[in-house]
Design an enzyme around this catalytic site. Sequence first.
Site, PDB file in Angstrom:
ATOM      1  CG  ASP A 104      -0.246   0.120   2.530  1.00 54.89           C
ATOM      2  OD1 ASP A 104       0.778  -0.576   2.720  1.00 54.89           O
ATOM      3  OD2 ASP A 104      -0.697   0.894   3.395  1.00 54.89           O
ATOM      4  CD  GLU A 168       4.236   1.221   6.948  1.00 50.45           C
ATOM      5  OE1 GLU A 168       4.976   1.678   7.858  1.00 50.45           O
ATOM      6  OE2 GLU A 168       3.940   1.880   5.927  1.00 50.45           O
TER       7      GLU A 168
END
Length: 460
Positions: A104, A168
């Site tokens: 991500d 994250e």
Amino acid sequence: MPETAASRPLPLSTDLVASLTTRTEAAFPRVVDDLVDLVRIPSVSAPAFDQAYVRASADAVAALLGELGLAVEILSVPGGAPAVVAHHDAGDEAPHVVLYAHHDVQPPGEGWTSPPFEPRRDGERLYGRGAADDKAGVMAHVGALRVLREEYGDDLPVSVTVFVEGEEEIGSPTFGAFLAAHGHRVAGDVIVVADSANWKVGTPALTTSLRGLVDLTVRLDVLDHAVHSGMFGGPVLDALTLTARLVATLHDDDGSVAVAGLVHGSAAELDYPEEMYREEAGVLDGVVLAGRGTIQDRLWAQPAIALIGLDAPSVEHASNTIRHTATAKISMRLAPGQDPLAAQEALVAHLEANAPFGAHLTITPGERGSAFLAPSDSPAMTLARSAFAAAWGTEPVDVGMGGSIPFIADLLELAPQAEILITGVEDPDSRAHSTDESVDLHELQRAVLAEVLLLASLRP
């Protein structure tokens, strides 16, 4: 530079090192091509963005790992983003290495010189959101495993689990729940976290300390509704002004954090002149640096507080109105050795004690993450230093990192005997989280080779 033990010779033959180096060079063009494809996927995990792209990114990473013959799963927990977990078993006698990265990315932001999700190559730099943080980390793992597969076939030197997280960049909010459900799939003897930075282009680094993190939102209310600033202004101050006054109490006159009860430490000796920091951070001429101590003390071993968000009317939409309410988001980085809950309580106590003019406060705690301090002489760290020295042709340095990786504390709870190695492919020009994020491709190739040599060296 900080002093580190001189690297020992790798426990690999000269011929094997030469073969792995040659294979890495041959494999690298495809690594770049696959990184370009990953960067094109706008996998922003922030809730305001389309989460279908995060799933598409997980699918793309799973496909890359599946091509290597690993057993691949895409896993998540309720409310969580998809994570990719892939495994190769080399037998009971082989050490088990977990290779972590995240797929991500941060929101793109404004001010890019080229579209953030249309990768652009300029010389040896590849630009795009996630090109460095952390899709380059993903490709460092994929590239290393490709080289090892070519060299060893199905007989890889170690058992490997690749764990590529999907949230994250929003603080890994379901990481604890994920470990509770799937932790047995991602525990290992050595955990390599490819989500940090090197000292500079041409000089590798191993990150041995990370600051912790606490954030919260604070809402100030002064009226039960907004009122005309001409009719009512004067006796009551607007909520935005009072928010500014409250936030200003968080620092002393020299910019040092003024919250009582926080841990303050000192970092290792390091040749880090102020001019170097100013250039890397893009500090404007005439701006005075805040705080006390060396640059590395202030970056790695002391708390830092920033106002990172403010709900307020834009200048374009401003009206002559006394704002009745305002909400601010405050982020605080913590020195190693600081308990996050104690730090959060100290910050809340400070805000409550300094509420200006009796403004009503509503404080909502947010993320909490522990700091990290690694031993510098563990067996895996010693091998990593040797691998980095061989890949770069120069000794690595030990550095701290001002940022936080809160899930590392969760990993250590899961596997308390595991050795954590924090590596990376970023450099001071990478601009992770900022505009025109980029990765130096020479550095990425060296990172792939270093991981290849490390994994080969871990073989018993």
